[in-house]
Design an enzyme around this catalytic site. Structure first.
Site, PDB file in Angstrom:
ATOM      1  N   HIS A   1     -13.361 -13.391 -12.947  1.00  0.00           N
ATOM      2  CA  HIS A   1     -13.725 -13.476 -14.357  1.00  0.00           C
ATOM      3  C   HIS A   1     -15.239 -13.556 -14.532  1.00  0.00           C
ATOM      4  O   HIS A   1     -15.768 -14.604 -14.862  1.00  0.00           O
ATOM      5  CB  HIS A   1     -13.027 -14.704 -14.963  1.00  0.00           C
TER       6      HIS A   1
ATOM      7  N   CYS B   1     -16.119 -15.501 -23.807  1.00  0.00           N
ATOM      8  CA  CYS B   1     -15.341 -14.644 -22.893  1.00  0.00           C
ATOM      9  C   CYS B   1     -14.888 -13.354 -23.564  1.00  0.00           C
ATOM     10  O   CYS B   1     -14.343 -12.477 -22.897  1.00  0.00           O
ATOM     11  CB  CYS B   1     -14.139 -15.408 -22.345  1.00  0.00           C
TER      12      CYS B   1
END
Lengths: 132, 399
Positions: free
Chosen positions: B347, B82
């Protein structure tokens, strides 16, 4: 008589079920997987040590949504076994927030994962509440 | 002349379901917009750093060049979970600091709509013979038998561990953090979800991994973000308007987790974040009290709480009190995730580490419209990818 195997190699079934960690000879860091070296001090020598079979729940979650084939809900937790952290499910407890709590005292217990085509039973482990 | 590096142009695409565009379309849209925002073209760029995790091993950077401009410059395809977008940006910044070029381009893109669980989403069927495999000598799949591999479950434990250590947490507390971010999202037209949600709606939604219900989890969606960075020397040759809108990168830090007891049992997302924050504050010469806004990695509501502490927005152990004070709402003293955060903005993994920097830049430039944090001068953007990698950027508006 059908035979038994542990779900993972760090679960010892005899004489009483317990977990075995690989401990770094130079710094004492403990690991459960096959090691190439120590992540803390870079040492390459390890010896096996028995891990305490009782501990305290330091973190948990109740997993309601998981991969197909995994029975839900179940409680996943980190158990502090006298200074060695262990990842495990909490078993023999109702999986809801009323029955599971942070700081709860637990002990190692085993369960059956199933029996293969040759009749060998795989034995898993979890931690169950120590009832007062 | 200093060795400062500046963000000259930056953008994020609309996040959400983008069924008609593929990965390259989204990346190209972000790149075109970032170049236009900076008033430059591909011909100016000296390096391209590109991140994409779900598209396989093919080079996203080169595939993108074939649509936006093959100029022969070096391409770095980066992957850091991420933190991929932040890593791409930092790669471009490092190339400028190394004196290799005056302009760098970074892009992160992901197609993630409808993907479901990113880890622990499948477990192989048990074999018909118990034979040990792998580093744990496992005779069968362990996910669900020895804890959980799912991200909602891992980060739930991260938040619960904080509660065990310092007290004060509850299902409702975590849900209220989510309520804040969903409320913030109503002002963000680029968010995947911009619907206000009541505490009741959040707590009574589908439970994923206690205490995280569905709206308390980051939203899988499609999107891209891109940034053009420029050296201080080159910026001084550009127009006054470009210089006025440029945002200074006061710190660009990347860390991994140093070994701690238990870090291979439950990922330790705390130590590496705190280390990154410390390094960033020192490099920027500012403290957390100087920040006007923070975009932090609320991949789950339970994660936002611990990062208040890790980023030193409060005293150690004081995250619950900080939230209870109202400080992290957009009208508070330390606004956190005014974009709506990952729980509502979405996201798209590799885009996130640039999109959160875009959000901060948007405010520093005074261009955030109805959600503008008035007179914002300094902001911090944080991402963490499990494994782990943590990126922290501190940004300051031009004087």
């Amino acid at each position: 008589m059908s035979s038994r195997v542990p779900l993972v190699d760090y679960l010892a079934l005899e004489p009483e079920p317990h977990l075995v960690a690989h401990e770094c000879v130079s710094c004492g860091a403990r690991y459960f997987d096959r090691r190439n070296g120590c992540a803390n001090c870079f040492g390459t020598e390890f010896h096996d040590v028995d891990v305490a079979t009782t501990g305290e729940v330091r973190a948990f979650t109740i997993v309601a949504y998981a991969a197909p084939g995994i029975e839900t809900p179940f409680v996943a937790a980190v158990v502090d076994c006298e200074g060695t952290s262990v990842r495990a499910n909490l078993i023999n407890v109702t999986p809801d927030p009323e029955h599971v709590s942070l700081g709860m005292k637990v002990r190692l217990a085993t369960n059956s994962v199933g029996t293969d085509a040759a009749g060998t039973e795989a034995i898993g482990f979890g931690f169950e509440p120590i009832s007062n | 002349m200093s060795d400062d590096v500046w963000i000259l142009g930056i953008t994020m695409t609309k996040f959400g379901k983008r069924p008609d565009e593929d990965t390259i379309d989204l990346a190209a849209e972000a790149v075109h917009a970032a170049l236009a925002d900076g008033g430059v073209t591909m011909a100016d760029m000296g390096i391209l750093a590109a991140g994409n995790l779900m598209g396989g091993a093919g080079g996203i950077g080169q595939a993108l060049q074939k649509q936006v401009g093959q100029t022969g410059i070096p391409v770095y395809n980066v992957a850091n979970a991420c933190a991929t977008g932040a890593t791409a940006l930092r790669t471009a910044i490092m190339a400028i600091k190394a004196g290799e070029c005056d302009y760098g381009l970074a892009v992160g893109v992901e197609k993630l709509s409808g993907v479901g669980l990113l880890a622990g989403g499948s477990r192989a069927a048990d074999r018909d013979e118990w034979t040990p495999h792998g580093r744990y000598g496992a005779v069968a799949g362990v996910d669900g038998r020895i804890g959980t591999e799912t991200m909602p479950g891992v980060f739930a434990q991260v938040g619960m561990e904080y509660g065990h250590k310092y007290g004060g947490t509850s299902f409702e507390l975590f849900a209220r953090i989510s309520e804040k971010n969903h409320s913030h999202s109503t002002l963000n037209p680029l968010a995947a979800y911009s619907k206000k949600m009541s505490l009741d709606e959040i707590m009574n939604d589908i439970m994923i991994a206690y205490p995280n219900t569905r709206p308390m989890c980051s939203a899988n969606c499609d999107g891209a973000a891109a940034a053009v960075v420029v050296s201080d020397a080159k910026l001084k040759t550009l127009s006054l308007e470009q210089q006025r809108r440029a945002v200074k990168v006061s710190a660009s830090v990347l860390t991994t987790d140093p070994w701690q007891e238990a870090c291979q049992i439950l990922p330790d997302v705390n130590t590496l974040t705190r280390n990154a924050a410390k390094q960033a504050y020192e490099a920027a010469g500012i403290g957390p009290e100087d920040l006007d806004l923070v975009e932090l990695h609320d991949c789950f509501a339970t994660a936002e709480l611990v990062h208040y502490d890790n980023l030193m927005l409060c005293e150690e152990g004081g995250a619950v009190d900080l939230f209870e004070s109202g400080a992290t709402w957009r009208d508070g003293s330390m606004p956190v995730n005014v974009s709506g955060g990952l729980e509502s903005k979405g996201h798209p993994i590799s885009a996130t580490g640039i999109a959160n920097i875009w959000e901060v830049c948007h405010h520093l430039r005074g261009e955030a419209g109805p959600r503008q944090i008035e007179n914002a001068k300094v902001g911090l953007a944080h991402v963490i990818g499990l494994g782990s990698a943590c990126g922290v950027h501190i940004l300051e508006r031009a004087a």
